[in-house]
Design an enzyme around this catalytic site. Sequence first.
Site, PDB file in Angstrom:
ATOM      1  N   GLU A 208       0.883  -1.175   0.000  1.00  0.00           N
ATOM      2  CA  GLU A 208       0.000   0.000   0.000  1.00  0.00           C
ATOM      3  C   GLU A 208       0.914   1.216   0.000  1.00  0.00           C
ATOM      4  O   GLU A 208       1.443   1.587   1.049  1.00  0.00           O
ATOM      5  CB  GLU A 208      -0.891  -0.007   1.254  1.00  0.00           C
ATOM      6  CG  GLU A 208      -1.838  -1.187   1.349  1.00  0.00           C
ATOM      7  CD  GLU A 208      -3.041  -1.076   0.409  1.00  0.00           C
ATOM      8  OE1 GLU A 208      -3.334   0.041  -0.055  1.00  0.00           O
ATOM      9  OE2 GLU A 208      -3.679  -2.105   0.136  1.00  0.00           O
ATOM     10  N   CYS A 242      -2.207   9.631   2.465  1.00  0.00           N
ATOM     11  CA  CYS A 242      -1.701   9.011   1.234  1.00  0.00           C
ATOM     12  C   CYS A 242      -2.585   9.314   0.036  1.00  0.00           C
ATOM     13  O   CYS A 242      -2.108   9.397  -1.083  1.00  0.00           O
ATOM     14  CB  CYS A 242      -1.568   7.509   1.426  1.00  0.00           C
ATOM     15  SG  CYS A 242      -3.100   6.732   1.926  1.00  0.00           S
TER      16      CYS A 242
HETATM   17  P1  NAD Z   1       8.068   4.933   5.051  1.00  0.00           P
HETATM   18  O1  NAD Z   1       8.088   4.093   3.829  1.00  0.00           O
HETATM   19  O2  NAD Z   1       9.229   5.809   5.311  1.00  0.00           O
HETATM   20  O3  NAD Z   1       7.927   4.013   6.371  1.00  0.00           O
HETATM   21  C1  NAD Z   1       6.925   3.043   6.516  1.00  0.00           C
HETATM   22  C2  NAD Z   1       7.421   1.946   7.439  1.00  0.00           C
HETATM   23  O4  NAD Z   1       8.558   1.320   6.862  1.00  0.00           O
HETATM   24  C3  NAD Z   1       7.831   2.402   8.830  1.00  0.00           C
HETATM   25  O5  NAD Z   1       7.343   1.475   9.768  1.00  0.00           O
HETATM   26  C4  NAD Z   1       9.343   2.385   8.791  1.00  0.00           C
HETATM   27  O6  NAD Z   1       9.944   2.063  10.028  1.00  0.00           O
HETATM   28  C5  NAD Z   1       9.642   1.300   7.776  1.00  0.00           C
HETATM   29  N1  NAD Z   1      10.877   1.560   7.025  1.00  0.00           N
HETATM   30  C6  NAD Z   1      11.375   2.781   6.668  1.00  0.00           C
HETATM   31  N2  NAD Z   1      12.511   2.642   5.961  1.00  0.00           N
HETATM   32  C7  NAD Z   1      12.734   1.311   5.874  1.00  0.00           C
HETATM   33  C8  NAD Z   1      13.766   0.527   5.277  1.00  0.00           C
HETATM   34  N3  NAD Z   1      14.787   1.108   4.635  1.00  0.00           N
HETATM   35  N4  NAD Z   1      13.689  -0.810   5.368  1.00  0.00           N
HETATM   36  C9  NAD Z   1      12.661  -1.395   6.008  1.00  0.00           C
HETATM   37  N5  NAD Z   1      11.669  -0.708   6.608  1.00  0.00           N
HETATM   38  C10 NAD Z   1      11.708   0.621   6.548  1.00  0.00           C
HETATM   39  O7  NAD Z   1       6.712   5.739   4.994  1.00  0.00           O
HETATM   40  P2  NAD Z   1       6.183   6.858   5.986  1.00  0.00           P
HETATM   41  O8  NAD Z   1       7.023   8.075   5.835  1.00  0.00           O
HETATM   42  O9  NAD Z   1       5.994   6.287   7.334  1.00  0.00           O
HETATM   43  O10 NAD Z   1       4.724   7.123   5.368  1.00  0.00           O
HETATM   44  C11 NAD Z   1       4.519   7.982   4.301  1.00  0.00           C
HETATM   45  C12 NAD Z   1       4.368   7.246   2.994  1.00  0.00           C
HETATM   46  O11 NAD Z   1       3.433   6.212   3.123  1.00  0.00           O
HETATM   47  C13 NAD Z   1       3.813   8.144   1.886  1.00  0.00           C
HETATM   48  O12 NAD Z   1       4.461   7.841   0.681  1.00  0.00           O
HETATM   49  C14 NAD Z   1       2.352   7.739   1.808  1.00  0.00           C
HETATM   50  O13 NAD Z   1       1.740   7.974   0.580  1.00  0.00           O
HETATM   51  C15 NAD Z   1       2.431   6.284   2.112  1.00  0.00           C
HETATM   52  N6  NAD Z   1       1.169   5.815   2.663  1.00  0.00           N
HETATM   53  C16 NAD Z   1       0.403   4.966   1.933  1.00  0.00           C
HETATM   54  C17 NAD Z   1      -0.811   4.547   2.435  1.00  0.00           C
HETATM   55  C18 NAD Z   1      -1.709   3.626   1.675  1.00  0.00           C
HETATM   56  O14 NAD Z   1      -2.668   3.155   2.286  1.00  0.00           O
HETATM   57  N7  NAD Z   1      -1.449   3.345   0.435  1.00  0.00           N
HETATM   58  C19 NAD Z   1      -1.236   4.990   3.689  1.00  0.00           C
HETATM   59  C20 NAD Z   1      -0.406   5.846   4.403  1.00  0.00           C
HETATM   60  C21 NAD Z   1       0.784   6.244   3.887  1.00  0.00           C
END
Ligand code: NAD
Length: 454
Positions: A208, A242
């Site tokens: 997602e 998002c």
């Molecule tokens: P992110 O990808 O930075 O982090 C999400 C999760 O991944 C966190 O739990 C984090 O600890 C983990 N993570 C981060 N870097 C990682 C790595 N290198 N390896 C493994 N795990 C890692 O996202 P965010 O900043 O928390 O959220 C914002 C993003 O999420 C935006 O792009 C938004 O559009 C998207 N989003 C999508 C939805 C959806 O339902 N499609 C909902 C909310 C947010």
Amino acid sequence: MSAELLAKQQQYFRTGETTSVKFRLKQLKKLKEAIESYEEQIMETLYEELRKSPLEAYSMEIGFVYKEIRFMMKHLRKWTKPKRVKTPLTHLGAKSFLYPEPYGVSLIIAPWNYPFQLAIAPLVGAIAAGNCAIVKPSEYTPKMSALLKKIISKAFDEQYVAVVEGGVDVSTELLKLRFDHIFFTGSVPVGKIVMEAASRHLTPLTLELGGKSPAIVDETANLERAAKRLVWGKFANAGQTCIAPDYLLVHEAVKEQLLEKMKHYIREFYGEQPETSEHYAKIVSERHTKRLVSFLHQGTIVHGGRYEIEQRWIEPTIIAGVSWDDPIMQEEIFGPILPVFAFTSIDEVIASIHRYEKPLALYIFSENHRVQQHIIERVSFGGGCINDTLMHIATPYLPFGGVGQSGFGAYHGKASFDAFSHYKSVLKQTTALDLSIRYPNHPNALKWMKRLLK
Ligand code: NAD
């Protein structure tokens, strides 16, 4: 540590206890009760970390989850039953069934923007489908992460559902393990890392993700409604949604009128001084605030533009005169800044959207049915609304998810059950008769096959 926890959950899953409908219903009820008992703390934590108003916290996080649990509990019995499907004549005597089965142990990785809902809503699907689960909340909302751990350990034994807290290092360690399914919500770059990790074990994956979601307003639109709903959808949670409209495409003929109305609704919703508004959220961190502030120097500000980095605050802002090559149009904005572009034809709109990867959401404001249909047919996107924003996410009857770079797989309602299930196809043949034409010793086998399999 995580490896031991996973082994424990796998062992527990193999006992078969999690798969009975009675068990699943009981767990969903327990989850709901645990959330109810912490409802106030959830609201407080959302306010503390993101300054989410009680209205947003309840409607978009807590109430959202209650509704999802209620829907699951209502339909679970029906969904878990093997489903009989048709059988072709070539299989004379047989019946065919689909048996939904849980994957096993699921890893759920959540982001910070809806830190409660985006951790718990997938978990509801995991439980409903009969899985065990490990939930990894975001490190950017540490208080919510700790609270989730408290809530989950109140409701469940860790051999069934557990929360593992931590940042990238913890996530990386978890991703090395062999889960039976991974459900990831987050950014596109991290989605790629997760997919690479899943590929090592060929683990089924739901992604997602995000992207640049357009909103389109044509010259036939009801501008009053469009302005109100756009302001609501863009500036809820200070744009950190998002599926928030990332940028706005408006017909040249109605641009000024729409912008005036949008300014009016920004003031109506958040007051003359949004920095003091109880309804307007903060940016999650100083780092994220600085990234957003750098976008304010592009184009010309139509409304807003004030900010306080240390307070993690940016005014609801509309910008015009931005070019497609400016940095603000090179990445998902994910904050309260809305760039506006004028257009004169729908083909121009479609060409602009096609500059980017397939978006997670798309919004069309138009009273022209042909325009609505044309955009839906010509543009690929995860999901969206006609004459509204965000609302498609909040119905259990519409699966929610992306396409292409905005992710794959979907959830909410029945789709959540499906996201965490494998459908086992089973053909049950009779022994009372035996159609002999498939066997090599039948004299006219090939002739019959040619007739049957045309
Ligand atoms: P992110 O990808 O930075 O982090 C999400 C999760 O991944 C966190 O739990 C984090 O600890 C983990 N993570 C981060 N870097 C990682 C790595 N290198 N390896 C493994 N795990 C890692 O996202 P965010 O900043 O928390 O959220 C914002 C993003 O999420 C935006 O792009 C938004 O559009 C998207 N989003 C999508 C939805 C959806 O339902 N499609 C909902 C909310 C947010």
